[in-house]
Scaffold this motif. Sequence first.
Motif, PDB file in Angstrom:
ATOM      1  N   PRO A 103      46.601  95.866 -24.556  1.00 35.10           N
ATOM      2  CA  PRO A 103      47.094  94.895 -25.524  1.00 35.10           C
ATOM      3  C   PRO A 103      48.961  94.573 -25.318  1.00 35.10           C
ATOM      4  N   ARG A 104      48.942  95.795 -25.411  1.00 31.49           N
ATOM      5  CA  ARG A 104      51.176  95.867 -25.457  1.00 31.49           C
ATOM      6  C   ARG A 104      51.580  95.690 -24.818  1.00 31.49           C
ATOM      7  N   ILE A 105      50.935  95.425 -23.278  1.00 30.70           N
ATOM      8  CA  ILE A 105      51.436  94.708 -21.796  1.00 30.70           C
ATOM      9  C   ILE A 105      51.686  93.129 -21.890  1.00 30.70           C
ATOM     10  N   THR A 106      50.122  93.181 -22.512  1.00 32.74           N
ATOM     11  CA  THR A 106      49.366  91.348 -22.727  1.00 32.74           C
ATOM     12  C   THR A 106      51.297  91.223 -23.841  1.00 32.74           C
ATOM     13  N   ILE A 107      51.472  91.924 -25.097  1.00 31.89           N
ATOM     14  CA  ILE A 107      52.322  90.872 -26.058  1.00 31.89           C
ATOM     15  C   ILE A 107      53.915  91.010 -25.344  1.00 31.89           C
ATOM     16  N   ALA A 108      53.887  92.348 -24.061  1.00 34.89           N
ATOM     17  CA  ALA A 108      55.012  92.191 -23.622  1.00 34.89           C
ATOM     18  C   ALA A 108      55.297  90.524 -22.795  1.00 34.89           C
ATOM     19  N   ILE A 109      54.482  90.763 -22.242  1.00 32.45           N
ATOM     20  CA  ILE A 109      54.360  89.024 -21.304  1.00 32.45           C
ATOM     21  C   ILE A 109      54.659  87.905 -22.169  1.00 32.45           C
ATOM     22  N   VAL A 110      53.782  87.571 -23.141  1.00 36.18           N
ATOM     23  CA  VAL A 110      53.651  86.653 -23.884  1.00 36.18           C
ATOM     24  C   VAL A 110      55.361  86.562 -24.822  1.00 36.18           C
ATOM     25  N   LYS A 111      55.825  87.914 -24.466  1.00 37.01           N
ATOM     26  CA  LYS A 111      57.742  87.089 -24.437  1.00 37.01           C
ATOM     27  C   LYS A 111      58.678  87.028 -23.971  1.00 37.01           C
ATOM     28  N   LEU A 112      57.983  86.855 -22.908  1.00 34.60           N
ATOM     29  CA  LEU A 112      59.350  86.764 -22.302  1.00 34.60           C
ATOM     30  C   LEU A 112      59.797  85.155 -22.066  1.00 34.60           C
ATOM     31  N   ILE A 134      41.712  87.974 -23.576  1.00 39.25           N
ATOM     32  CA  ILE A 134      41.923  86.808 -22.468  1.00 39.25           C
ATOM     33  C   ILE A 134      43.203  88.055 -21.592  1.00 39.25           C
ATOM     34  N   GLY A 135      44.453  88.543 -22.288  1.00 43.80           N
ATOM     35  CA  GLY A 135      45.188  89.419 -21.471  1.00 43.80           C
ATOM     36  C   GLY A 135      44.167  90.724 -20.759  1.00 43.80           C
ATOM     37  N   VAL A 136      44.005  91.188 -21.727  1.00 42.45           N
ATOM     38  CA  VAL A 136      43.037  92.493 -21.917  1.00 42.45           C
ATOM     39  C   VAL A 136      41.858  92.770 -20.278  1.00 42.45           C
ATOM     40  N   LEU A 137      41.159  90.677 -20.603  1.00 46.90           N
ATOM     41  CA  LEU A 137      40.120  90.390 -19.607  1.00 46.90           C
ATOM     42  C   LEU A 137      41.514  90.329 -18.395  1.00 46.90           C
ATOM     43  N   ALA A 138      42.295  89.937 -17.926  1.00 44.52           N
ATOM     44  CA  ALA A 138      42.339  89.253 -16.818  1.00 44.52           C
ATOM     45  C   ALA A 138      43.355  90.156 -16.035  1.00 44.52           C
ATOM     46  N   MET A 139      43.776  91.514 -16.860  1.00 47.06           N
ATOM     47  CA  MET A 139      44.216  92.884 -16.209  1.00 47.06           C
ATOM     48  C   MET A 139      42.966  94.088 -16.211  1.00 47.06           C
ATOM     49  N   SER A 140      41.883  93.850 -16.885  1.00 46.08           N
ATOM     50  CA  SER A 140      41.011  94.374 -16.728  1.00 46.08           C
ATOM     51  C   SER A 140      40.638  93.685 -15.020  1.00 46.08           C
ATOM     52  N   VAL A 141      40.448  92.909 -15.000  1.00 52.24           N
ATOM     53  CA  VAL A 141      39.730  92.939 -13.895  1.00 52.24           C
ATOM     54  C   VAL A 141      41.048  92.978 -12.276  1.00 52.24           C
ATOM     55  N   VAL A 154      31.579 112.163 -20.545  1.00 53.55           N
ATOM     56  CA  VAL A 154      30.631 111.772 -20.498  1.00 53.55           C
ATOM     57  C   VAL A 154      30.562 111.016 -19.428  1.00 53.55           C
ATOM     58  N   GLU A 155      29.806 110.926 -18.283  1.00 54.36           N
ATOM     59  CA  GLU A 155      29.871 111.075 -16.856  1.00 54.36           C
ATOM     60  C   GLU A 155      28.931 109.505 -16.330  1.00 54.36           C
ATOM     61  N   TYR A 156      29.380 108.849 -17.247  1.00 59.39           N
ATOM     62  CA  TYR A 156      28.940 107.207 -16.988  1.00 59.39           C
ATOM     63  C   TYR A 156      30.427 106.722 -17.079  1.00 59.39           C
ATOM     64  N   PHE A 157      31.185 107.068 -17.264  1.00 55.38           N
ATOM     65  CA  PHE A 157      32.218 106.284 -18.224  1.00 55.38           C
ATOM     66  C   PHE A 157      33.639 107.194 -16.962  1.00 55.38           C
ATOM     67  N   ASN A 158      34.002 106.627 -16.394  1.00 55.62           N
ATOM     68  CA  ASN A 158      35.592 106.854 -15.416  1.00 55.62           C
ATOM     69  C   ASN A 158      36.195 106.924 -16.542  1.00 55.62           C
ATOM     70  N   TRP A 159      36.963 107.752 -16.453  1.00 47.63           N
ATOM     71  CA  TRP A 159      38.118 108.173 -17.686  1.00 47.63           C
ATOM     72  C   TRP A 159      39.206 107.550 -17.505  1.00 47.63           C
ATOM     73  N   ILE A 160      39.788 107.196 -16.446  1.00 45.67           N
ATOM     74  CA  ILE A 160      41.078 106.333 -15.665  1.00 45.67           C
ATOM     75  C   ILE A 160      40.238 105.134 -15.795  1.00 45.67           C
ATOM     76  N   ALA A 161      39.520 104.322 -15.557  1.00 44.48           N
ATOM     77  CA  ALA A 161      38.991 103.376 -16.377  1.00 44.48           C
ATOM     78  C   ALA A 161      39.024 103.157 -18.060  1.00 44.48           C
ATOM     79  N   VAL A 162      39.207 104.023 -18.575  1.00 47.70           N
ATOM     80  CA  VAL A 162      38.181 103.950 -20.147  1.00 47.70           C
ATOM     81  C   VAL A 162      40.234 103.887 -20.498  1.00 47.70           C
ATOM     82  N   ILE A 163      41.187 105.237 -20.192  1.00 47.18           N
ATOM     83  CA  ILE A 163      42.038 105.240 -20.633  1.00 47.18           C
ATOM     84  C   ILE A 163      43.227 103.757 -20.558  1.00 47.18           C
TER      85      ILE A 163
END
Length: 127
Positions: A109-118, A12-19, A94-103
């Motif tokens: 997940p790490r950010i989600t864990i940090a936020i949930v611990k607030l 859920i955290g990854v999805l929210a941050m992806s959006v 691979v040209e079909y992927f934006n490398w920044i959007a991959v990295i």
Amino acid sequence: PAVKTETKRIAIGVLAMSVIMEIVFVLVGKFDYTVPLGNLLGGGWAIVNFFIMALAVQKSVKKELPQEAKLVLQNSYTKRLLILVVVLLVGIKVEYFNWIAVIIPLFFPRITIAIVKLPIFQRKEEE
């Protein structure tokens, strides 16, 4: 059950941050089809990586000898790291992927864990 619950929370955290990340790409005028594909690759691996790690931790706790537990965790880490290298190479080459959007989603997940611990997200114990 705990692994599923925590993986769901991470997803859920990854999805929210992806959006949010994709909205930023739109706002800066850099959005194209490679962004969601890169996001799927990076974010997808981030979630799967967390799930595999959680399973390895669960498996290691069941080991009687500390050396066996350590070996389970080391093997999991090595395999996950190798897959991460493949994901990064594919995402960058691979040209079909934006490398920044991959990295970027790899950090979600790490950010989600940090936020949930607030403190604002912690449940108060009944006294």
